[in-house]
Design an enzyme around this catalytic site. Structure first.
Site, PDB file in Angstrom:
ATOM      1  NE  ARG A  83      53.439  64.661  89.545  1.00 55.48           N
ATOM      2  CZ  ARG A  83      53.456  63.484  88.936  1.00 55.48           C
ATOM      3  NH1 ARG A  83      53.398  62.360  89.632  1.00 55.48           N
ATOM      4  NH2 ARG A  83      53.535  63.408  87.620  1.00 55.48           N
ATOM      5  CE  LYS A 112      56.975  64.054  86.409  1.00 57.54           C
ATOM      6  NZ  LYS A 112      57.898  62.939  86.319  1.00 57.54           N
ATOM      7  CD  GLU A 152      60.016  56.667  92.305  1.00 60.05           C
ATOM      8  OE1 GLU A 152      58.888  56.681  91.787  1.00 60.05           O
ATOM      9  OE2 GLU A 152      60.635  57.700  92.594  1.00 60.05           O
TER      10      GLU A 152
END
Ligand code: PXG
Length: 291
Positions: A52, A151, A184
């Site tokens: 990621r 992220k 989320e």
């Protein structure tokens, strides 16, 4: 034992781990990060976090200054030097030191640091009783601006959402996308259980591709529980039998009330308990050893 931080190739005491005020990670939030967790001297899902981090770097055209193998070694070494068996690991890569303009090309080398610290946990009470949470006005990023799978060091809208929840007396917030569908929470993915089917919004609705999310999906499949990635509205949450949040830090956190509506019978449900004990087993048996 003195805390040691990995900073651009060196291990330094926390007090000496300093970066420039010209670092674009600080000036513009120009950078990315990963949050990992260790259990009993082993880093959980290290390869997935590395993947990621590299995908986030690719998206923002950022050089990670170490090869994948060297970065893994730096992470393991930092964890080993700090000596905790159960802890939190933060990897941060910024665009590096530049001048006061946005100009990323003026940043000659990326800044990389790795922090290993004690993990701060939600109190046990919430795992037993479940959280009460609310929906807030601040929306999650969309793929039209910054892809939510990245992220990045830009967490301002998630932080605003958290503040909005806290101002109303709640610990966590549900963030919607601009169409009003559920994405989320501020640092956790969201799931419901609906007639024995586990459902979570697809990441394209505006969710981080959470590693705990993926692990829970795999666990559910192994337990022969049906899983669907499905667009969810608040209506679906209110009428669910069970609801829970997932994240590296929070693990699997039950939710028993949303916007004043009791979820199911208001108690932590069977499916959550089943998934949670399978998750606990997994973290105890898997991982990359550093001690
Ligand atoms: N959504 C968002 C927006 C996140 O930042 C998750 C979901 C869960 O993903 P993982 O891969 O951890 O299952 C995150 C997690 C912390 C912390 O202290 C965690 C995150 C960000 C900041 C702090 O636990 N990201």
């Amino acid at each position: 034992m003195e805390q040691k931080i990995y900073l651009n190739g060196e291990f330094v005491p926390r007090q000496e781990a300093k970066i420039s005020v010209y670092d674009h990670g600080l000036l513009y939030g120009d950078g990315i990060f990963e949050g990992l967790r260790t259990y009993n001297g082993r880093i959980f899902k290290l390869a997935e976090h590395m993947d990621r981090l590299h995908r986030s770097a690719k998206y923002i055209c950022l050089d990670i200054p170490l090869s994948r193998e060297k970065l893994i070694n730096a992470v393991l070494k930092t964890a080993q030097l700090n000596g905790y068996r159960d802890c939190y690991v933060r990897i941060v890569v910024t665009r590096g030191e530049g001048d006061l303009g946005l100009a990323p090309e003026k940043c000659k080398s990326s800044t990389l640091f790795i922090i290993v610290d004690k993990i701060e946990l939600f109190s046990e009470e919430f795992y037993k009783k479940g959280l009460e949470i609310i929906t807030v006005p601040t929306q999650r990023n969309t793929p039209y601006n910054l892809d939510p799978r990245v992220k990045s060091l830009n967490y301002l809208n998630n932080i605003l959402a958290k503040i909005e929840a806290q101002n109303a007396g709640f610990k966590e917030a549900i963030m919607l996308n601009r169409e009003g569908f559920v994405t989320e929470c501020t640092a956790d993915n969201i799931f419901i259980v609906d007639n024995d089917v586990i459902k979570t919004p697809p990441t394209y609705m505006g969710a981080l591709d959470g590693i705990t999310r993926k692990t829970v999906i795999e666990i559910a499949k192994k337990l022969s529980i049906e899983v669907k990635e499905e667009i969810l509205a608040r209506y679906d949450l209110f009428n669910a039998d069970e609801c829970f949040l997932t994240g590296t830090g929070a693990e699997i956190m039950p939710v028993v009330k949303i916007d004043g509506r009791t979820i199911g019978d208001g108690k932590v449900g069977n499916t959550i308990n089943k998934v949670r004990s399978a998750y606990k087993k997994l973290v105890e048996t898997e991982g990359t050893s550093y001690l």
